[in-house]
Enzyme design. Structure first.
Site, PDB file in Angstrom:
ATOM      1  N   CYS A 102       0.421  -1.517   0.321  1.00  0.00           N
ATOM      2  CA  CYS A 102       0.250  -0.086  -0.155  1.00  0.00           C
ATOM      3  C   CYS A 102       0.828   1.343   0.439  1.00  0.00           C
ATOM      4  CB  CYS A 102      -0.989  -0.134   1.207  1.00  0.00           C
ATOM      5  SG  CYS A 102      -1.793   1.787   1.298  1.00  0.00           S
ATOM      6  N   CYS A 199      -6.332  -3.008   7.512  1.00  0.00           N
ATOM      7  CA  CYS A 199      -7.237  -1.858   7.606  1.00  0.00           C
ATOM      8  C   CYS A 199      -8.371  -2.557   7.213  1.00  0.00           C
ATOM      9  CB  CYS A 199      -6.427  -0.235   7.324  1.00  0.00           C
ATOM     10  SG  CYS A 199      -6.212  -0.257   4.988  1.00  0.00           S
TER      11      CYS A 199
END
Length: 361
Positions: A102, A199
């Site tokens: 990410c 997340c």
């Protein structure tokens, strides 16, 4: 335009990115806070930096500090560059590192492109790392000043192009100081706990997430010992990682650990802890902060880290080609997990990193 320049700040709704944005505004930067929608969770679900609560917290911080704020949908980029890789790594029997992915493709990839589209000079995040430059020389990436919060391991893919346009306002301070700044600014997130989980996995239940989004991984197989004797069955090898001890589902009078994930035969190999020791590893997807390895002509010494909160391990590295590197530990290491990152340091300076593809016995 501010004399300091403009900056696009990635705001997750947490205390670190909130304080980063407020410090930059206080220093005279023209700040635009930006909350990235990365995944679309079911209605009402709030998890880490994802969900309506996180968005509301980020927006409230911007309102209090008096700078502009946006919400930008990056879910398509996230799906193709992070989630697709997450599923593929599990399919290959590896333990993926989605946070590193990410950072490379979203926070310092798509997000930097967003800044370019808006004509903004720099980006900033709440990561605990530091950057520096020697006059007009190359940029350096350093560990965060707070060893307990250092996040450099997750940022080893950053290079010169990213560092020259990135700011890390909280990287030089301990976490307690960051929270003190949040109190000083009157931010409602001052006491917000840190997010410790991935997340996009609500409730930190990786197995349930993969069962729902990658059902092809749910394939029963055998749990075997090092001699190939079948000890039991598993409901999908994605539920295991190298070095795992708990939850194996195989009764034993002595502790057993996951030694290997055999993706080809869909087997989980278990055995005693002493068999976890490895003398080195092979890694690909190499990335060097300076744009090139420390030595082009032979092996080089470095401290390496093979897991996020692991210890530094003195090692010798040999670059094989543009994409691969071999690492020999100076003392055997346990739990070398393919799919995780190996990151190279000299002192506080991060040299680069790579993806572990194979442990060497």
């Amino acid at each position: 335009m501010s004399a300091k320049g403009s900056v696009l700040v990635a705001m997750s709704g947490g205390v670190d990115s909130s304080v980063a944005a407020c410090l930059l505004a206080e220093q005279g930067y023209e700040v635009l806070g930006s909350h990235m929608n990365l995944v679309h969770l079911a209605d009402g679900i709030d998890h880490g930096c994802c969900g309506p609560g996180a968005r509301a917290d980020a927006a409230e911080v911007a309102r209090i500090a008096g700078f502009d704020f946006e919400i930008v949908d990056m879910s398509e980029d996230f799906e193709t560059s992070v989630l697709a890789d997450f599923f593929a790594e599990h399919e290959a029997g590896r333990t993926p590192n989605p946070c590193t992915r990410c950072n490379e493709h979203i926070k310092f990839g798509a997000f930097l492109r967003r800044a370019e589209e808006l004509g903004i000079d720099s980006v900033a995040t709440g990561h605990y790392v530091r950057s520096s430059r020697d006059d007009a020389g190359p940029w350096h990436l350093l560990r965060g000043a707070d060893p307990a919060k250092d996040q450099s391991y997750m940022l080893h893919t950053l290079g010169q192009a990213e560092l020259q346009r990135s700011l890390f306002p909280v990287g030089s301070m301990p976490k307690a100081e960051t929270r003190a700044h949040a109190e000083r600014f009157g931010l409602p997130v001052a006491g917000k706990p840190d997010s410790q989980e991935v997340c996009f996995v609500p409730g930190a239940d990786h197995a349930a997430f993969l069962e729902q989004h990658a059902p092809s991984l749910v394939r029963p197989g055998e749990i075997v010992d090092v001699d190939g004797e079948v000890l039991g069955e598993h409901g999908g090898a994605f539920r295991y990682t190298i070095g795992q001890r708990r939850g194996l589902g195989v009764p034993s009078p002595e502790p057993r650990y996951v030694l290997e994930l055999d993706a080809q035969r869909n087997r989980v190999v278990v055995g005693p802890g002493e068999l976890l020791a490895r003398r080195g590893l092979v890694a690909d997807r190499t990335s060097w902060v300076a744009g090139a390895p420390p030595s082009d002509e032979g092996p080089f010494e470095a401290d390496v880290r093979i897991r996020y909160r692991g210890e530094d391990v003195p090692s010798v590295a040999r670059v094989q080609d543009d994409a691969c590197v071999e690492v020999e530990f100076k003392s055997p290491q346990r739990g070398v997990a393919p799919g995780q990152s190996v990151v190279f340091y000299r002192g506080d300076e991060l040299l680069g990193g790579a993806r572990i593809v194979r442990a060497v016995r």
